[in-house]
Write an enzyme that holds these catalytic residues in place. Sequence first.
Site, PDB file in Angstrom:
ATOM      1  N   ASP A  70      -8.174   2.083   4.657  1.00 21.30           N
ATOM      2  CA  ASP A  70      -8.587   1.021   6.174  1.00 21.30           C
ATOM      3  C   ASP A  70      -6.534   0.699   6.338  1.00 21.30           C
ATOM      4  O   ASP A  70      -5.646   0.428   6.073  1.00 21.30           O
ATOM      5  CB  ASP A  70      -9.391   0.260   5.141  1.00 21.30           C
ATOM      6  CG  ASP A  70      -8.736  -0.736   3.603  1.00 21.30           C
ATOM      7  OD1 ASP A  70      -8.191   0.449   2.988  1.00 21.30           O
ATOM      8  OD2 ASP A  70      -8.485  -1.707   3.030  1.00 21.30           O
ATOM      9  N   GLU A 127      -8.745  -1.293   0.994  1.00 25.49           N
ATOM     10  CA  GLU A 127      -8.213  -1.125  -0.391  1.00 25.49           C
ATOM     11  C   GLU A 127      -7.715  -2.625  -0.651  1.00 25.49           C
ATOM     12  O   GLU A 127      -6.993  -2.857  -1.184  1.00 25.49           O
ATOM     13  CB  GLU A 127      -7.284  -0.081  -0.764  1.00 25.49           C
ATOM     14  CG  GLU A 127      -5.664  -0.629  -1.721  1.00 25.49           C
ATOM     15  CD  GLU A 127      -4.963  -1.030  -1.622  1.00 25.49           C
ATOM     16  OE1 GLU A 127      -4.675  -1.950  -2.139  1.00 25.49           O
ATOM     17  OE2 GLU A 127      -4.658  -1.083   0.502  1.00 25.49           O
ATOM     18  N   GLU A 128      -7.252  -3.135   1.173  1.00 24.14           N
ATOM     19  CA  GLU A 128      -6.509  -4.010   0.874  1.00 24.14           C
ATOM     20  C   GLU A 128      -7.361  -5.777   0.924  1.00 24.14           C
ATOM     21  O   GLU A 128      -6.143  -6.158   0.242  1.00 24.14           O
ATOM     22  CB  GLU A 128      -6.221  -4.279   2.465  1.00 24.14           C
ATOM     23  CG  GLU A 128      -5.629  -2.940   3.322  1.00 24.14           C
ATOM     24  CD  GLU A 128      -4.168  -3.075   2.970  1.00 24.14           C
ATOM     25  OE1 GLU A 128      -3.694  -4.469   2.205  1.00 24.14           O
ATOM     26  OE2 GLU A 128      -3.509  -1.998   3.430  1.00 24.14           O
ATOM     27  N   ARG A 166       7.437   5.464 -12.336  1.00 26.98           N
ATOM     28  CA  ARG A 166       8.036   5.186 -13.887  1.00 26.98           C
ATOM     29  C   ARG A 166       6.702   5.695 -14.247  1.00 26.98           C
ATOM     30  O   ARG A 166       5.467   4.984 -13.879  1.00 26.98           O
ATOM     31  CB  ARG A 166       8.850   3.700 -13.171  1.00 26.98           C
ATOM     32  CG  ARG A 166       7.521   2.388 -13.435  1.00 26.98           C
ATOM     33  CD  ARG A 166       8.490   1.505 -13.761  1.00 26.98           C
ATOM     34  NE  ARG A 166       7.871   0.593 -14.796  1.00 26.98           N
ATOM     35  CZ  ARG A 166       8.505   0.903 -15.202  1.00 26.98           C
ATOM     36  NH1 ARG A 166      10.148   0.095 -14.909  1.00 26.98           N
ATOM     37  NH2 ARG A 166       8.830  -0.331 -16.455  1.00 26.98           N
ATOM     38  N   HIS A 348       2.339  -4.916   6.258  1.00 30.01           N
ATOM     39  CA  HIS A 348       1.674  -5.898   6.956  1.00 30.01           C
ATOM     40  C   HIS A 348       2.519  -6.827   7.409  1.00 30.01           C
ATOM     41  O   HIS A 348       1.717  -8.156   7.966  1.00 30.01           O
ATOM     42  CB  HIS A 348       1.030  -6.501   5.477  1.00 30.01           C
ATOM     43  CG  HIS A 348       0.583  -6.163   4.100  1.00 30.01           C
ATOM     44  ND1 HIS A 348      -0.761  -6.831   3.650  1.00 30.01           N
ATOM     45  CD2 HIS A 348       0.384  -4.766   4.289  1.00 30.01           C
ATOM     46  CE1 HIS A 348      -1.086  -5.887   3.350  1.00 30.01           C
ATOM     47  NE2 HIS A 348      -0.681  -4.488   3.257  1.00 30.01           N
TER      48      HIS A 348
END
Length: 372
Positions: A70, A127-128, A166, A348
């Site tokens: 998206d 996802e946003e 990580r 963004h």
Amino acid sequence: MSWDENVVRYRRDLHRIPELGFQEHKTQAYLMERLTRLGLEPKPMGSTGLIADIVGRGPGPAIAIRADMDGLPLPEETELSFSSEHPGVMHACGHDGHMAIVLALAERLVEERRFDGTVRILFQPAEELPPGGALPMIEGGALEGIDEIYGLHLWASAPVGTVELRSGPMMANADLFTIRVKGLGGHGSAPQQTKDAVLIASQIVVNLQTIVSRRVRPFEPVVVTCGTIQGGHTFNIIAESAQVTGTVRTFSRSVQEQVIAEIRRMAERTAALYDASAEVEYVKGYPAVINHERQAGAWAEKLRGVVEVIEPEPDMGGEDFAYYLQHRPGAFLFVGAGQDQGESPPHHSPHFLINERALPIGAEVLYRAIHA
């Protein structure tokens, strides 16, 4: 063209057609058409998402690779020749690049067939914005038969040629809250007759900052941000109601619960001090991205000599890739995609850019996750 050249073309094609979460119809159609050309059988899932399986040369593990789809609701101001063709919507976080990377990876896997087992490529919508698209994909069966899952995010603040990886906490719990203050309105010239909701909301905002500085252990990473404060109608009327919204970022479940309790306590007691009331609505968003130690460690070893592997501090951003890692072992990393010269516009931002030199690197990084 080779797969590492195609990845740039795919990214530019997808950059032109950004769509908001669960509205990625053109994006889905583009991906379906490209995968079908490769001889695969893509299957729609999770509303506007899809999956496709690539079978290797023999028995082996089933590994899923995820890309998000998206865009964001903001007008593009990059002046790229392939800028968004959808007014008010832009790929301002790199998801166009993620999809292009996974498409190029699929192309290479189909062409070479140098792996054992199965690779499932997973294109996920939305996802946003919570609740996000990961859970509908999981509920639709995206992880059925899968042994491990991997994902990446292009990272404009890191230089090309680096990856950040990580084990353990990688990204934070990402929650949101709304505080609604109810006071008593009245004339601006007679404050003694009112219970000023704007004043009370402002005091709540100030008091919430002491959660991090005075209520949580100094060694615990926590963010409490008040993003909006709204109240009132005009200059000479004292507001009867006001609203504060914000976000909380944590890694520990116990700290998350502590912060929730502190927000409620401070909001309610601050309002009570002024003989008013406050109601708190708290919504738990994406959980923390916790990389599995074995998968993250093995992936890092495979990447040494290919890219510079950096072990970063945990990032306070949120990602719904976290849900996949709650169901299957795997890992998530950042691929450096900063500009070669000057500062990179932030994620963004309407000026957001990725360095396209990072795209073939991202595909190689995922290729290494698959190969033993």
